[in-house]
Design a protein around this motif. Structure first.
Motif, PDB file in Angstrom:
ATOM      1  N   LEU A  21       0.415  -3.556   6.655  1.00  0.00           N
ATOM      2  CA  LEU A  21      -0.526  -2.484   6.974  1.00  0.00           C
ATOM      3  C   LEU A  21      -1.955  -3.010   7.073  1.00  0.00           C
ATOM      4  CD1 LEU A  21       0.972   0.212   4.592  1.00  0.00           C
ATOM      5  CD2 LEU A  21       1.201   0.147   7.063  1.00  0.00           C
ATOM      6  N   ARG A  22      -2.119  -4.296   6.814  1.00  0.00           N
ATOM      7  CA  ARG A  22      -3.434  -4.955   6.812  1.00  0.00           C
ATOM      8  C   ARG A  22      -4.438  -4.121   6.035  1.00  0.00           C
ATOM      9  NH1 ARG A  22      -4.358  -6.898  12.877  1.00  0.00           N
ATOM     10  NH2 ARG A  22      -3.503  -4.851  13.287  1.00  0.00           N
ATOM     11  N   ASN A  23      -3.994  -3.769   4.847  1.00  0.00           N
ATOM     12  CA  ASN A  23      -4.788  -2.874   4.020  1.00  0.00           C
ATOM     13  C   ASN A  23      -4.696  -3.319   2.575  1.00  0.00           C
ATOM     14  OD1 ASN A  23      -5.744  -0.583   2.575  1.00  0.00           O
ATOM     15  ND2 ASN A  23      -5.466   0.568   4.472  1.00  0.00           N
ATOM     16  N   PRO A  24      -5.838  -3.597   1.949  1.00  0.00           N
ATOM     17  CA  PRO A  24      -5.792  -4.150   0.592  1.00  0.00           C
ATOM     18  C   PRO A  24      -5.333  -3.148  -0.459  1.00  0.00           C
ATOM     19  CG  PRO A  24      -8.040  -3.645   1.211  1.00  0.00           C
ATOM     20  CD  PRO A  24      -7.213  -3.436   2.445  1.00  0.00           C
ATOM     21  N   LEU A  25      -5.312  -1.842  -0.116  1.00  0.00           N
ATOM     22  CA  LEU A  25      -4.945  -0.852  -1.122  1.00  0.00           C
ATOM     23  C   LEU A  25      -3.484  -0.429  -1.022  1.00  0.00           C
ATOM     24  CD1 LEU A  25      -8.138   1.383  -1.147  1.00  0.00           C
ATOM     25  CD2 LEU A  25      -7.512  -0.456  -2.683  1.00  0.00           C
ATOM     26  N   ALA A  26      -2.730  -1.028  -0.115  1.00  0.00           N
ATOM     27  CA  ALA A  26      -1.321  -0.644   0.016  1.00  0.00           C
ATOM     28  C   ALA A  26      -0.551  -1.090  -1.218  1.00  0.00           C
ATOM     29  CB  ALA A  26      -0.731  -1.277   1.267  1.00  0.00           C
ATOM     30  N   ASP A  27       0.207  -0.159  -1.778  1.00  0.00           N
ATOM     31  CA  ASP A  27       0.987  -0.411  -2.990  1.00  0.00           C
ATOM     32  C   ASP A  27       2.011   0.719  -3.094  1.00  0.00           C
ATOM     33  OD1 ASP A  27       1.285  -0.989  -6.105  1.00  0.00           O
ATOM     34  OD2 ASP A  27       0.639   1.087  -5.923  1.00  0.00           O
ATOM     35  N   PRO A  28       3.235   0.427  -3.529  1.00  0.00           N
ATOM     36  CA  PRO A  28       4.259   1.488  -3.554  1.00  0.00           C
ATOM     37  C   PRO A  28       3.826   2.722  -4.337  1.00  0.00           C
ATOM     38  CG  PRO A  28       5.205  -0.636  -4.195  1.00  0.00           C
ATOM     39  CD  PRO A  28       3.752  -0.865  -3.991  1.00  0.00           C
ATOM     40  N   GLY A  29       3.003   2.526  -5.381  1.00  0.00           N
ATOM     41  CA  GLY A  29       2.564   3.669  -6.174  1.00  0.00           C
ATOM     42  C   GLY A  29       1.517   4.483  -5.428  1.00  0.00           C
ATOM     43  N   ILE A  30       0.513   3.804  -4.897  1.00  0.00           N
ATOM     44  CA  ILE A  30      -0.589   4.496  -4.239  1.00  0.00           C
ATOM     45  C   ILE A  30      -0.124   5.172  -2.949  1.00  0.00           C
ATOM     46  CG2 ILE A  30      -2.786   4.082  -3.041  1.00  0.00           C
ATOM     47  CD1 ILE A  30      -3.337   1.983  -5.237  1.00  0.00           C
ATOM     48  N   ARG A  83       0.107   1.652  11.467  1.00  0.00           N
ATOM     49  CA  ARG A  83      -0.411   0.314  11.182  1.00  0.00           C
ATOM     50  C   ARG A  83      -1.904   0.197  11.460  1.00  0.00           C
ATOM     51  NH1 ARG A  83       0.915  -4.558  13.601  1.00  0.00           N
ATOM     52  NH2 ARG A  83      -0.295  -5.404  11.893  1.00  0.00           N
ATOM     53  N   HIS A  84      -2.391   1.035  12.344  1.00  0.00           N
ATOM     54  CA  HIS A  84      -3.779   0.807  12.754  1.00  0.00           C
ATOM     55  C   HIS A  84      -4.744   1.772  12.099  1.00  0.00           C
ATOM     56  CE1 HIS A  84      -2.198  -2.081  15.527  1.00  0.00           C
ATOM     57  NE2 HIS A  84      -1.296  -1.178  15.890  1.00  0.00           N
ATOM     58  N   ALA A  85      -4.242   2.535  11.151  1.00  0.00           N
ATOM     59  CA  ALA A  85      -5.111   3.498  10.489  1.00  0.00           C
ATOM     60  C   ALA A  85      -6.095   2.761   9.594  1.00  0.00           C
ATOM     61  CB  ALA A  85      -4.280   4.457   9.660  1.00  0.00           C
ATOM     62  N   GLY A  86      -7.218   3.396   9.360  1.00  0.00           N
ATOM     63  CA  GLY A  86      -8.190   2.814   8.445  1.00  0.00           C
ATOM     64  C   GLY A  86      -7.716   3.004   7.017  1.00  0.00           C
ATOM     65  N   THR A  87      -8.421   2.321   6.124  1.00  0.00           N
ATOM     66  CA  THR A  87      -8.061   2.387   4.716  1.00  0.00           C
ATOM     67  C   THR A  87      -8.040   3.828   4.220  1.00  0.00           C
ATOM     68  OG1 THR A  87      -9.140   0.292   4.423  1.00  0.00           O
ATOM     69  CG2 THR A  87      -8.703   1.529   2.437  1.00  0.00           C
ATOM     70  N   TRP A 136     -12.665  -1.867  -9.426  1.00  0.00           N
ATOM     71  CA  TRP A 136     -13.373  -3.038  -8.904  1.00  0.00           C
ATOM     72  C   TRP A 136     -13.114  -3.194  -7.405  1.00  0.00           C
ATOM     73  CZ3 TRP A 136     -10.979  -7.520  -6.913  1.00  0.00           C
ATOM     74  CH2 TRP A 136     -11.852  -8.564  -6.621  1.00  0.00           C
ATOM     75  N   LEU A 137     -11.884  -2.907  -7.023  1.00  0.00           N
ATOM     76  CA  LEU A 137     -11.486  -3.043  -5.631  1.00  0.00           C
ATOM     77  C   LEU A 137     -12.230  -2.046  -4.749  1.00  0.00           C
ATOM     78  CD1 LEU A 137      -9.371  -4.985  -4.492  1.00  0.00           C
ATOM     79  CD2 LEU A 137      -7.795  -3.070  -4.397  1.00  0.00           C
TER      80      LEU A 137
END
Lengths: 298, 329
Positions: B79-88, B136-140, B319-320
């Motif tokens: 997803l080219r997204n640093p916040l992607a995580d199964p929980g979030i 895939r191309h959505a913003g964060t 922090w992120l």
């Protein structure tokens, strides 16, 4: 029958005498004028004690839990009385002259009923057979039933004395109490008293646990109890609370133990019938006769 | 850092955490005796504790941690997204909803396999929704909002299902499903979940090369022979079945998939394919360490595993957010 001689003439007197004769003997004999006649009990334990100690016509309502055969020993007797759900409004409408409640449950309801001017008497859950004695004596007084309370107490003392296993020694079998969510009873609990009087050593007490606390499955298994006493399951629906009961480690430990017992509705509340829990536990654990445990003495 | 060296170091940490998990517990079994009991010893009770209680718990911790770490790394790359995580992204809470429906309807008691299957179905639905809502191309922000919507809905429906259960204990068990725990998990749970988790790993690892190519952009990736449709299928199904199976037996454990890939990314030179094995190893080690901590700190309280991971993960998340905001400005 001695009532009849008070006024020998008239049909009405005969009807009265007949009706009174059908009621328990001491109903009409001693109940004073100011005895409570519209008792509402909101707690399973006070429900059952009241059913034992009061005249049926003194009780206005018992809690709905008392109607449930899985929780209540006296459910048949309880069903003769209207159920309540411990709601202030519904109890208010019953206009009771005495309200019986648990000391830990529905505190807000108890407070509001007190503010409305009702007499609310709260009972702590019995934590020992001594507590049961005290509860019977106190409720007997509240209900103005001294004779019956004396009779119940005498029988209770007698049955308890006969049920209690007194000789305990090093080879006393170990028992583990296990409830939903890995809870167990340590010292200062009615369950621990039942276990001790059945001639068993409660591992919760031995581990220094106090009251109702969690006992990790590991600790139960490592203690290798001779008797495992598990909570009677609420079969209405599945819940993770019972997960530990289907854990292979507990199943194997139960196979190795000499007895696997389930608690029944007589464990839920301290009352005269709780003596029956001791008797049934003794029968299941094989501690009923003292000489039966001589196997490993040295 | 050298890749082999990093993976070896992480493997050593993982093994240490695994051993620590085996020797930690409320029952005080001497160290020497505990290893003996693992392979059958004289003390029957100790054998029972080691083989039936601690070993399945440690194995499950390792597998679940690895699943979460790996899925986080793959989703962040894809997803080219640093916040992607199964929980979030709400995958875990949707899986929990599936598991809750299977357990409290009584289905799982009749047919245990329905438990992971229902959870995987929930997870799959969540991944599908994320894909439709954000893509895939959505913003964060779009992605996080989509995830928030799914996890809130999943959590609310889970609570509703538990509140509707006639069993008085059920309503309290929302804590387990929201925060996760490994307490009293047995071989049954390992056999139910492990095959699906491992199958999911194979699919996620199969997408590793495509993830590397995708860092150059999807057009470039397509020209060097990457099948984008196949990659998407591998990732969607791989993430759904591995996270679904993990959640089915241990509840939703958050933040592992977020923290682990982030910490490791600089160490692997920002190359997604190299991030995957490292994240799996570190994820397993993190869950095992958290599970040890749960049993060492207030062992009688049964603190939920998710509380530990959130205590580590939430400050990191803050922090992120700051870092992301700085980059946006």
């Amino acid at each position: 029958m001695d009532l009849v001689k008070n006024n020998a003439g008239g049909k009405a007197a005969w009807v009265t005498a007949l009706v009174l004769a059908c009621l328990p003997a001491d109903t009409a004999a001693a109940r004073p004028e100011n005895a409570p006649r519209r008792v509402v009990s909101m707690n399973l334990c006070t429900d059952q004690l009241a059913l034992i100690l009061a005249d049926p016509d003194q009780i206005r309502s018992v809690s709905y839990v008392a109607h449930d055969a899985a929780a209540s020993v006296l459910w048949q007797r309880a069903r003769r009385h209207a159920p309540n759900h411990g709601l202030a409004e519904e109890v208010f409408l019953m206009q009771p002259d005495l309200i019986l409640a648990g000391a830990f449950t529905r505190r807000a309801t108890n407070d509001i009923l007190r503010r409305l001017g009702f007499r609310v008497e709260t009972f702590y859950p019995a934590q020992s057979f001594d507590d049961i004695r005290r509860h019977i004596a106190r409720l007997g007084e509240l209900l103005h039933q001294p004779a019956r309370s004396r009779r119940v107490l005498a029988r209770f003392d007698d049955e308890l004395r006969r049920a209690t296993v007194s000789n305990r020694h090093a080879s006393t079998p170990k028992a583990a109490l296990y409830y939903a969510n890995n809870y167990t009873s340590g010292s200062g609990t009615l369950a621990a008293d039942i276990v001790a009087r059945a001639g068993l050593r409660n591992i919760g007490t031995a581990l220094g646990l106090d009251g109702m606390v969690k006992l990790p499955l590991e600790l139960l298994v490592i203690e290798a109890p001779d008797v495992i006493i598990a909570e009677q399951r609420d079969s209405s629906a599945a819940a993770l609370a019972y997960e530990a009961f289907s854990h292979p480690a507990l199943t194997i430990a139960a196979e190795k133990a000499r007895a696997f017992v389930r608690t029944d509705n007589s464990w839920a509340c301290g009352a005269p019938f709780t003596v029956g829990a001791i008797e049934r536990l003794k029968a299941a654990a094989g501690t009923a006769m003292p000489k039966a445990q001589g196997g490993t003495s040295q | 850092m050298n890749n082999t060296l990093l993976n070896t170091a992480l493997a050593i940490v993982l093994i240490t955490a695994f051993v620590a998990s085996l020797v930690t517990g409320p029952a005080a079994i001497p160290l020497s005796q505990s290893f003996e009991a693992l392979f059958g010893g004289a003390n029957e009770a100790a054998v029972l504790v080691m083989q039936e209680i601690r070993l399945p718990r440690a194995i499950l911790g390792l597998l679940i941690g690895a699943t979460l770490g790996l899925t986080g790394a793959v989703l962040q790359g894809y997803l080219r997204n640093p916040l992607a995580d199964p929980g979030i992204l709400g995958i875990s809470s949707a899986a929990a909803l599936g598991a809750v429906i299977a357990i409290y309807s009584g289905l799982a008691a009749m047919l245990p396999i329905t438990l992971p299957v229902a959870a995987m179905a929930g997870a799959l639905l969540a991944v599908f929704l994320i894909h439709r809502l954000a893509g895939r191309h959505a913003g964060t922000i779009t992605l996080i909002l989509a995830g928030l919507a799914i996890s809130t809905l999943g959590g609310a429906l889970t609570t509703l299902a538990l509140n509707l259960s006639p069993n008085p204990y059920a309503a309290l068990e929302i804590v387990f499903w929201m925060l996760g725990s490994l307490t009293d998990r047995s071989w049954l749970h390992v056999t139910l979940a492990a095959p699906f988790m491992i199958a999911g790993w194979f699919m996620l690892f199969a997408a590793a090369r495509a993830l590397d190519a995708l860092t150059l952009g999807s057009d470039v990736a397509a020209t060097i022979g990457i099948d984008l449709a196949r990659t998407r299928t591998l990732i969607v199904i791989g993430a759904a079945i591995s996270v679904g199976a993990a959640t089915a037996v241990a509840g939703a454990i958050g933040f592992v998939g977020l923290v682990v890939p982030h910490v490791l990314r600089p160490l692997v030179g920002h190359q997604p394919s190299r991030l995957l094995p490292a994240s799996a190893l570190a994820g397993g080690a993190l869950i095992l360490a958290a599970d040890v901590a749960v049993r060492v700190i207030a062992p009688a309280r049964d603190i939920k595993l998710g509380v530990r991971t959130a205590l580590i993960g939430a400050p990191f998340f803050v922090w992120l957010v700051f870092k992301t905001r700085r980059e946006l400005v």
